[in-house]
Design an enzyme around this catalytic site. Structure first.
Site: not given
Ligand SMILES: Cc1cc2nc3c(=O)[nH]c(=O)nc-3n(C[C@H](O)[C@H](O)[C@H](O)COP(=O)(O)OP(=O)(O)OC[C@H]3O[C@@H](n4cnc5c(N)ncnc54)[C@H](O)[C@@H]3O)c2cc1C
Length: 644
Positions: A48, A51-53, A274, A292, A338, A409, A449
């Site tokens: 991944g 933002l986390a990965g 949401h 949003s 929410r 959401h 985030l």
């Molecule tokens: C439309 C929308 C708006 C949002 N707005 C906000 C906001 O304003 N503020 C807030 O705090 N949160 C917001 N959120 C929530 C927030 O964006 C997410 O919870 C957060 O970005 C998740 O980050 P993450 O790094 O955990 O995962 P993600 O960003 O989903 O990344 C997942 C990663 O894992 C990889 N991956 C997944 N499965 C596999 C696999 N099997 N093999 C290889 N790679 C894989 C993908 O390729 C990707 O790189 C929003 C969410 C949505 C849907």
């Protein structure tokens, strides 16, 4: 209940005790370090690049570890985090409006309806201030005040303004920051980037996570990738509902494969709905669009007082409108959390007062704000969101109120992790939305985030090295090790099975039907009868899937139907566990609302005596086993949440 058995309780043995504000500091100090010269000999896989990965891979590489990073998109910066709009919380108190680390901690525990761990949430609030500094140093263009200080806005569940933002593109700007840090390490040779690779299995050797099996999505090649520890940062599973605000690719496969290998899955039924999404317009849709939460700073939510009033909204006089959030929750008004705003919207629509062609919509009206602040000010704050709304609906929200309705959401559930973010499989760490995290039964806006970046930049880089330092020697393994071979063969056989069925239904048709079952029975409101029905229906549909699905093409190259088929197969198993989890939890809390458990005025009624625990589920292949982790509240005492 006949659907699961109960096992031993589970405890978070890594959580320090003592005064809450000293716990993280102490844990960090007690963590063993790895000598810098030894770090480059250790390899960490990070699945991944959101933002986390992305932040974790960059930071671990900066520390000197050898990192191998994977994502299924064509570029790490297309991870779904890029979609985040509204903002990120931090207890900076730039507004001097009474914010503090303690208040952010308090709001988040309360917002999560007392189903999260105090120690974790306090750490999150502490680290929030570092995140903003880190991102500013990277050049993330946060909105600024006239005097140069970073600007903030309000989000639901808080009475202070602590949400930092970059117009309606906060996720994109933050991800560009993390991506630049990652690219720097790729350039230096410390991170090996593998885009367009999908993890399809976890490799566990001698009880420790030692690698993954991946499929190259372009060539179809299946390989095993080995390391000394594995980090999953694979995002949330909201797409089990088919329609959600998530990117189409979001899925549960990485987490689910780890779950099948021994990682417990916690609170799977906690889903965030949401309140402000563009309503569903027909059967053709494959995705929903978020508007949003930041819009609730200035937009006022209302429906007509009379049922079936379908006049043009501008022709409905003030005294015939019901600003129901302001009426029911006068102290938080349009900024209630929410879960509460979503249920309130459902209630007024169920009463027959919903608006728009389907009656499943409520107004979000900016007329007052435009009159008070001027159109220019509204454009500056929300211009891109208004434009997106107009492009999708054909209506101009500067002139007529937006129509909105709740949609799936975010998923608060995920793989169970301890305070160190380690799962029940040693050496497997889980961060970001993929873990069950810090949000309890409801996530406050702008906290995902914060949590993803807290995990990636600050928490994991302190806890993972402690595991590596303490793990003793890692025996050399290669692709011929029996466990590694077994994992690869399992993936190959599954792919062959999916390709060989050659039935008469598309993957999407199964996914859509599964989503309908989940939305109807495990969505905004759940009941015992509905959940039992859903479990039966899911089982029947899953059986049909394995007999009738048609996956065209082969496994030798790019085949998006094959990718989807594997993901939907995992969604079927997850969906059943979600319903079992929802059924066993005989209470309402946060995003989990059981019709049988509500107060006389329709609010969620928790049962702290029986359910103040995180439910960690173990996979057995047969009935899942429930392990309860008791939650203790020493600082924020559970009360009936009130936003009135
Ligand atoms: C439309 C929308 C708006 C949002 N707005 C906000 C906001 O304003 N503020 C807030 O705090 N949160 C917001 N959120 C929530 C927030 O964006 C997410 O919870 C957060 O970005 C998740 O980050 P993450 O790094 O955990 O995962 P993600 O960003 O989903 O990344 C997942 C990663 O894992 C990889 N991956 C997944 N499965 C596999 C696999 N099997 N093999 C290889 N790679 C894989 C993908 O390729 C990707 O790189 C929003 C969410 C949505 C849907």
């Amino acid at each position: 209940m006949d659907l699961y058995t109960e096992g031993d309780p589970i405890a978070d043995t890594k959580a320090p005790d003592g005064p809450i504000e000293t716990r993280w500091e102490r844990r960090r100090f007690e963590a063993k370090l790895v000598n810098p010269a030894n770090r480059r000999k250790l390899t960490v896989i990070v699945v991944g690049t959101g933002l986390a990965g992305g932040s974790a891979a960059a930071t671990l590489a900066e520390q000197g570890y050898h990192v191998r990073s994977y994502c299924y998109q064509d570029s790490p910066r297309r991870a779904h985090s890029i979609a985040a709009q509204g903002g990120i919380n931090a207890a900076k108190n730039y507004r001097n409006d009474g914010d503090s680390v303690h208040r952010l901690f308090y709001d988040t525990v309360k917002g999560g309806d007392f189903r999260s761990r105090e120690s974790n949430v306090h750490r999150l609030a502490e680290v929030s201030v570092n995140i903003i500094d880190q991102c500013v140093a990277q050049g993330v263009p946060f909105a600024r005040e006239y005097g140069g200080l970073l600007d903030t806005r309000s989000f639901g569940g808080a009475q202070v303004q602590r949400t930092f933002y970059a117009r309606g593109q906060t996720g994109q700007q933050l991800l560009l920051g993390a991506y630049q840090a990652l690219e720097r390490q790729i350039g230096l040779g410390n991170v090996e980037m593998n885009a367009r690779h999908e993890m399809l299995e976890l490799v566990v050797v001698d009880g420790r996570a030692r690698g993954i099996v991946v499929r190259d999505l372009v060539t179809g090649e299946i390989t095993t990738e080995l390391a000394d520890a594995v980090v999953l940062a694979s995002g949330g599973y909201g797409n089990v509902f088919y329609l959600s605000t998530n990117a189409k690719g979001c899925n549960v496969t990485a987490s689910w494969r780890a779950h099948r290998k021994g990682a417990y899955f916690a609170n799977p039924c906690y889903t965030q709905i949401h309140p402000t999404c563009i309503p569903v317009s027909g059967d053709h849709q494959s995705k929903l669009t978020l508007m949003s939460e930041s819009l609730r700073n200035d937009g006022r939510v209302w429906v007509p007082k009379a049922k079936g009033d379908n006049r043009n909204p501008r022709d409905i006089p003030e005294d015939e409108r019901d600003y129901y959030l302001e009426r029911i929750y006068p102290s938080f008004g349009n900024l209630v959390p929410r879960d509460i705003a979503s249920r309130a919207a459902k209630n007024v629509c169920d009463e027959g007062r919903g608006v728009g062609p389907t009656g499943l919509g409520v107004y979000l009206d900016f007329a007052d704000a435009i009159e008070r602040l001027g159109r220019k000010a509204i454009e500056a704050k929300y211009g891109n969101l208004f434009e997106m709304y107009e492009r999708i609906t054909g209506e101009d929200p500067y002139e007529v109120p937006m129509r909105i309705y709740p949609a799936v959401h975010y998923t608060m559930g995920g793989l169970w992790v301890d305070y160190d973010l380690q799962s029940t499989i040693p050496g497997l760490f889980v961060i970001g939305e993929a873990n069950f995290s810090d949000h309890g039964a409801n996530r406050l806006g702008a906290s995902a985030l914060m949590q993803g970046l807290a995990d990636g930049y600050f928490v994991l880089p302190n806890t993972l090295p402690n595991y590596l330092a303490n793990a003793g020697s890692f025996g050399k393994i290669d692709a011929s090790h029996p466990e590694v071979v077994a994992a690869r063969v399992a993936v190959e056989e599954r792919i062959q099975k999916l390709l060989s069925i050659n039935g008469d239904r598309t993957v999407d048709s199964f996914h859509r039907e599964l989503g309908q079952i989940m939305w109807e029975h495990c969505g905004m409101e759940r009941s015992e009868a509905g959940l039992r029905k859903a479990i039966d229906e899911i089982r029947v549909l899953r059986e049909q899937f394995w007999q009738r699905v048609r996956v065209p093409g082969d496994g030798e190259g790019l085949n998006q139907s094959l990718e989807k088929a594997g993901r939907v197969a995992d969604f079927f198993e997850l969906a059943e566990l979600m319903c079992i989890d929802a059924l066993h939890r005989e209470e309402s809390c946060g995003g989990h609302f059981r019709a049988e458990h509500q107060t006389p005025d329709g609010e969620a009624q928790r049962d702290d005596d029986r359910f103040a625990y995180a439910a960690a589920w173990e996979y057995t292949g047969d009935q899942p086993v429930l392990h309860k982790e008791d939650l203790k509240f020493e600082y924020v005492h559970p009360t009936q949440r009130s936003y009135k």
